[in-house]
Design an enzyme around this catalytic site. Structure first.
Site, mmCIF file in Angstrom:
data_model
loop_
_atom_site.group_PDB
_atom_site.id
_atom_site.type_symbol
_atom_site.label_atom_id
_atom_site.label_comp_id
_atom_site.label_asym_id
_atom_site.label_seq_id
_atom_site.Cartn_x
_atom_site.Cartn_y
_atom_site.Cartn_z
ATOM 1 N N HIS A 102 -11.768 -8.921 45.304
ATOM 2 C CA HIS A 102 -10.523 -9.465 46.207
ATOM 3 C C HIS A 102 -10.653 -10.880 46.170
ATOM 4 O O HIS A 102 -11.744 -11.337 46.770
ATOM 5 C CB HIS A 102 -10.397 -8.616 47.686
ATOM 6 C CG HIS A 102 -9.096 -9.030 48.188
ATOM 7 N ND1 HIS A 102 -7.929 -8.482 47.738
ATOM 8 C CD2 HIS A 102 -9.090 -9.958 49.349
ATOM 9 C CE1 HIS A 102 -6.926 -9.006 48.429
ATOM 10 N NE2 HIS A 102 -7.491 -9.681 49.555
ATOM 11 N N ASP B 122 -11.051 -4.266 43.284
ATOM 12 C CA ASP B 122 -10.641 -4.680 44.737
ATOM 13 C C ASP B 122 -10.179 -3.318 45.186
ATOM 14 O O ASP B 122 -9.378 -2.570 44.389
ATOM 15 C CB ASP B 122 -9.261 -5.582 44.498
ATOM 16 C CG ASP B 122 -8.464 -5.992 45.718
ATOM 17 O OD1 ASP B 122 -8.799 -5.205 46.788
ATOM 18 O OD2 ASP B 122 -7.635 -6.701 45.677
ATOM 19 N N SER C 98 -3.174 -12.078 48.755
ATOM 20 C CA SER C 98 -3.770 -11.341 49.709
ATOM 21 C C SER C 98 -2.648 -10.930 50.571
ATOM 22 O O SER C 98 -1.375 -10.555 50.357
ATOM 23 C CB SER C 98 -5.083 -11.840 50.290
ATOM 24 O OG SER C 98 -5.485 -10.763 51.260
#
Length: 325
Positions: free
Chosen positions: A300, A270, A163
């Site tokens: 995610h 995501d 991320s």
């Protein structure tokens, strides 16, 4: 796995944070933490913390597979420098999900992982996190640590992040490519961007489709960028946020010049996937050795909490790090 849609009206409450009058955050979340285990008799991986810059409060956690201690296995192991996620404004390297993620990677891939911590925004806005990561790289190459000195193959190093950490692996990779002569004996072979966190002013199809997703709603992403980007910059099309805008190709030439391979992973559950795919296409266009691995469904941060998905990711990572096996 489908993601139910429901409007999120308060991203601060969603993240359990409060913005104070002086520009700092009060972080109220209570994620479980894990301590380093340098002498564990249970785990297949030993771990310990080392300071990076005590004046900044930054540190790193080293994960060493016990198998490396076997005297009949003299070969040194690849070195994976990892950056945790959290949108640049939350989380730390000792969150249990990141600790276990790194420990499992070290064990399953037989690599040494160094999880490098960094200062958070808005108290320390970008590029502070990138600077901290570069400081960690310079420390790794010089610190007289027995685990690294005896078992890490400095000539086979990878930068990886999840991320916001995936964003860091990319941005720090650009910085490292410019300082390649000063990082010796570290020799970076590739970048691994695991569901990297990018953004932009113009909404993508996946961002619109998942704008109210309960896992990572768009208003939360926007707030993270608002609190982490430098004050006064050109919003979410700044190069820290949107590597496909403005001088994106110029930056990518730095990676092409040093000949690194790149792995980008994601999933279509995501909202960030369109930006990840666009970056892969840009890399392909200029001839970077890039692998895009994108799954169907998911969300995610999926591999941080789903062991079966993490195991599947390990196979992808192993094929990338150990391509001849």
């Amino acid at each position: 796995m489908s993601i139910p849609l429901a409007p999120i009206t308060d991203p601060y409450e969603f993240l359990q944070i409060t913005l104070n009058a002086d520009g700092t955050l009060t972080r109220r979340y209570a994620f479980p933490l894990s301590s380093a285990e340098p002498n564990s008799n249970i785990s297949q991986v030993l771990s310990k913390d080392i300071p990076v810059n005590p004046s900044k409060g930054t540190r790193a956690r080293i994960f060493l597979p016990k198998q490396a201690l076997n005297p009949i296995s003299p070969n040194k192991l690849p070195l994976l420098v990892y950056f945790h996620g959290g949108g640049f404004i939350t989380c730390s390297l000792d969150l249990t999900m990141f600790h276990e993620f790194c420990s499992n990677i070290a064990s399953e891939l037989q690599v040494i992982v160094v999880s490098a911590g960094y200062r958070l925004a808005p108290e320390h806005r970008l590029p502070a996190a990138y600077d901290d990561a570069m400081e960690a790289l310079h420390l790794i190459k010089t610190i007289p640590d027995d685990w690294l000195k005896d078992y890490a193959d400095y000539s086979n190093c990878f930068l990886m992040g999840t991320s916001a950490g995936g964003n860091m692996a990319y941005q720090v990779g650009l910085l490292a490519a410019e300082e390649i002569d000063h990082l010796s004996p570290l020799k970076i072979k590739g970048l691994i961007l695991h569901q990297p966190f990018f953004g932009g002013v113009q909404r993508t199809e996946s961002e619109m489709r998942l704008i109210n997703g309960t896992i990572f709603p768009q208003c939360v992403s926007d707030l993270m960028w608002e609190l982490s980007l430098p004050i006064g910059v050109d919003g979410r099309d700044h190069k820290y946020c949107n590597p496909t805008a403005a001088d994106g190709f110029i930056d990518l030439e730095k990676i092409k010049k040093v000949g690194w391979r790149v792995l980008v992973t994601g999933c279509d559950g995501d909202p960030l996937i369109d930006r990840q795919i666009e970056l892969v296409r840009m890399m392909e266009k200029i001839g970077i050795q890039v692998v895009g691995h994108f799954g169907v469904g998911g969300f995610h941060g999926l591999e941080l909490i789903d062991s079966s998905k993490a195991n599947a990711l390990h196979v992808v990572l192993k094929n990338f790090i150990w391509p001849s096996m």
